[in-house]
Design a protein around this motif. Structure first.
Motif, short mmCIF file in Angstrom:
data_model
loop_
_atom_site.label_atom_id
_atom_site.label_comp_id
_atom_site.label_asym_id
_atom_site.label_seq_id
_atom_site.Cartn_x
_atom_site.Cartn_y
_atom_site.Cartn_z
N ARG A 21 0.81 -1.20 0.71
CA ARG A 21 -0.30 -0.28 0.45
C ARG A 21 0.80 1.09 -0.08
N ARG A 22 1.85 1.58 0.77
CA ARG A 22 2.88 2.41 0.92
C ARG A 22 3.65 2.44 -0.41
N LEU A 29 5.01 2.49 -7.78
CA LEU A 29 4.37 1.55 -7.92
C LEU A 29 2.82 2.54 -9.01
N ALA A 30 3.50 2.68 -9.81
CA ALA A 30 2.05 4.03 -10.63
C ALA A 30 1.09 2.89 -10.59
N PRO A 31 0.03 3.22 -11.61
CA PRO A 31 -1.43 2.80 -12.07
C PRO A 31 -0.77 1.56 -13.21
N GLY A 32 -1.21 0.88 -13.59
CA GLY A 32 -1.23 0.27 -14.20
C GLY A 32 0.15 -1.42 -14.54
N GLU A 33 0.55 -0.38 -13.36
CA GLU A 33 2.28 -1.39 -13.31
C GLU A 33 1.90 -2.28 -12.69
N ARG A 34 2.60 -3.96 -13.02
CA ARG A 34 2.35 -4.75 -12.11
C ARG A 34 2.43 -5.03 -10.42
N VAL A 35 2.06 -5.62 -9.87
CA VAL A 35 2.17 -5.91 -7.78
C VAL A 35 2.26 -7.80 -8.35
N PRO A 36 3.54 -7.20 -7.75
CA PRO A 36 4.27 -8.71 -7.06
C PRO A 36 3.09 -9.82 -7.27
N SER A 37 3.55 -11.02 -7.83
CA SER A 37 2.83 -11.96 -8.33
C SER A 37 2.33 -13.03 -7.13
N THR A 38 1.45 -13.24 -6.59
CA THR A 38 1.53 -14.58 -5.33
C THR A 38 2.51 -15.49 -5.08
N HIS A 61 -9.85 -5.50 -2.15
CA HIS A 61 -10.94 -5.03 -1.56
C HIS A 61 -10.75 -3.56 -1.34
N GLU A 62 -9.73 -3.33 -1.18
CA GLU A 62 -9.17 -1.25 -0.63
C GLU A 62 -9.30 -1.04 -2.44
N GLY A 63 -9.58 -1.67 -3.58
CA GLY A 63 -9.83 -0.86 -4.56
C GLY A 63 -8.39 -0.33 -5.44
N LEU A 64 -7.29 -1.24 -4.31
CA LEU A 64 -5.66 -0.10 -4.43
C LEU A 64 -5.43 -1.01 -6.27
N VAL A 65 -5.74 -2.52 -6.07
CA VAL A 65 -5.03 -3.11 -7.46
C VAL A 65 -6.32 -3.87 -8.07
N HIS A 84 -7.70 4.77 1.36
CA HIS A 84 -6.37 4.60 1.59
C HIS A 84 -5.28 4.88 1.04
N ALA A 85 -6.05 5.84 -0.55
CA ALA A 85 -5.18 5.79 -1.15
C ALA A 85 -5.71 7.35 -0.96
N PRO A 86 -3.94 8.25 -1.57
CA PRO A 86 -4.12 9.78 -1.13
C PRO A 86 -5.51 10.26 -2.24
#
Length: 343
Positions: A21-22, A29-38, A61-65, A84-86
């Motif tokens: 989240r941070r 981590l910019a919008p559209g960029e992949r986050v780490p997979s499981t 659930h938080e709408g961040l990804v 949670h997002a600014p």
């Protein structure tokens, strides 16, 4: 948190959620960029697969990804984020967005009163744009004459003054979608660069409109004038370099169907996720125990080794690899003697 403060230690998954989240909120981590997979989470933080799955579920659930078929889990655009997002103060960098012509109709809550207007206010372009919006958001199965009419706030029968039926509407949707990304006025020199440009343009269209690939037919091609521009571009590039009509058209169909065939997975994955409630990574996690049991017998050593090493499935990577191999093959056909490239 201190050990003696009387509170329970923070769950491991919560700490990982907080770290990701941070990174998202700071723009690392910019919008559209992949986050780490499981699998990446299990390796990086040393947690179980179930914990890694819970991390991505919480972020969604938080709408961040959000899950993108064929790509993985990516950072959502700012407007999709929760408290949670600014709040964004300026447009944030995003992944390539759908072209401008489609943007005006990408609204989540249409206003029936504004859409209805006078009987003369209903136009073919507005009908097609509304249908494309529904298909982009929910898939081709959600598109019906009744649904499009509801989006526009008009009577269903009023649509038939502009389109003959749903099949006619579908062809017009495809024509409008492909026309969003016109090819350059002048092709680059040679034959390989023009084909590369056309292939990437089509892949981008299929990315922007996942329903487009399954709507197209190779064996019963629809009359789509904007698609004919692509055919002319490819055929002209090959003809100028000595390929006969039959071979050039066969090469064109081979390239087109490679891109279309790969893109089909985007819509089928979206449908599978809607039915199962699991994205592709979560579904793979449910299959992992059975896969490991099958591979333990030693009958499939190559697959067992690959399973241990892991494979980062990426449709864009597959597209790139296959495109270059196809172009390498055409180079041989054109007697250029171009050595195969390595991707």
């Amino acid at each position: 948190m201190s050990v003696g403060d009387g509170r329970r230690p923070e769950p491991r998954y919560s700490r990982i959620v907080g770290e990701l989240r941070r990174r998202i909120e700071s723009g690392e981590l910019a919008p559209g960029e992949r986050v780490p997979s499981t699998r990446e989470i299990t390796r990086q933080w040393g947690v179980a697969m179930a914990t890694a799955t819970k991390v991505l579920t919480e972020l969604r659930h938080e709408g961040l990804v959000r899950a993108v078929p064929g790509v993985g889990t990516v950072v959502s655009a700012p407007e999709r984020a929760t408290a949670h997002a600014p709040a964004p103060t300026a447009p944030a960098p995003t992944a390539p967005a759908p072209p401008a012509p489609a943007a005006p109709v990408r609204r989540s809550t249409p206003s029936p009163a504004a859409a209805a207007g006078s009987p003369g206010g209903l136009t073919l372009s507005r009908i097609v744009a509304a249908a494309v919006t529904v298909a982009d958001a929910e898939g081709l199965t959600a598109v019906s004459m009744r649904r499009v009419a509801a989006e526009l706030g008009v009577a269903t029968m009023s649509l038939y003054r502009h389109v003959a039926d749903k099949d006619d509407l579908l062809v017009r949707m495809m024509d409008a979608a492909i026309a969003e990304r016109p090819l350059p006025a002048d092709p680059p020199p040679g034959w390989r660069a023009p084909l590369d440009v056309a292939a990437r343009q089509l892949w981008g269209l299929f990315r922007a409109h996942p329903w487009l690939a399954p709507a197209m037919s190779l064996t019963r091609p629809q009359l789509i004038t904007s698609a004919m521009v692509y055919s002319e571009w490819v055929l002209g590039s090959l003809h100028r370099h000595g390929l006969d009509d039959q071979s050039a058209f066969t090469a064109h169909l081979t390239l087109l169907n490679y891109i279309r065939g790969l893109a089909l997975n985007m819509e089928t994955e979206r449908e599978a996720e809607a039915q199962s409630g699991l994205d592709s990574e979560e579904w793979m996690d449910t299959q992992e125990p059975a896969l490991r049991e099958t591979l333990e017998g030693g009958r499939y050593p190559q697959l067992a080794r690959l399973s241990r090493a892991g494979y980062d499935f990426d449709l864009d990577g597959l597209f790139e690899f296959g495109l270059q191999r196809l172009l390498d093959g055409l180079a041989v056909l054109l007697d250029e003697g171009t050595p195969p490239t390595r991707a």
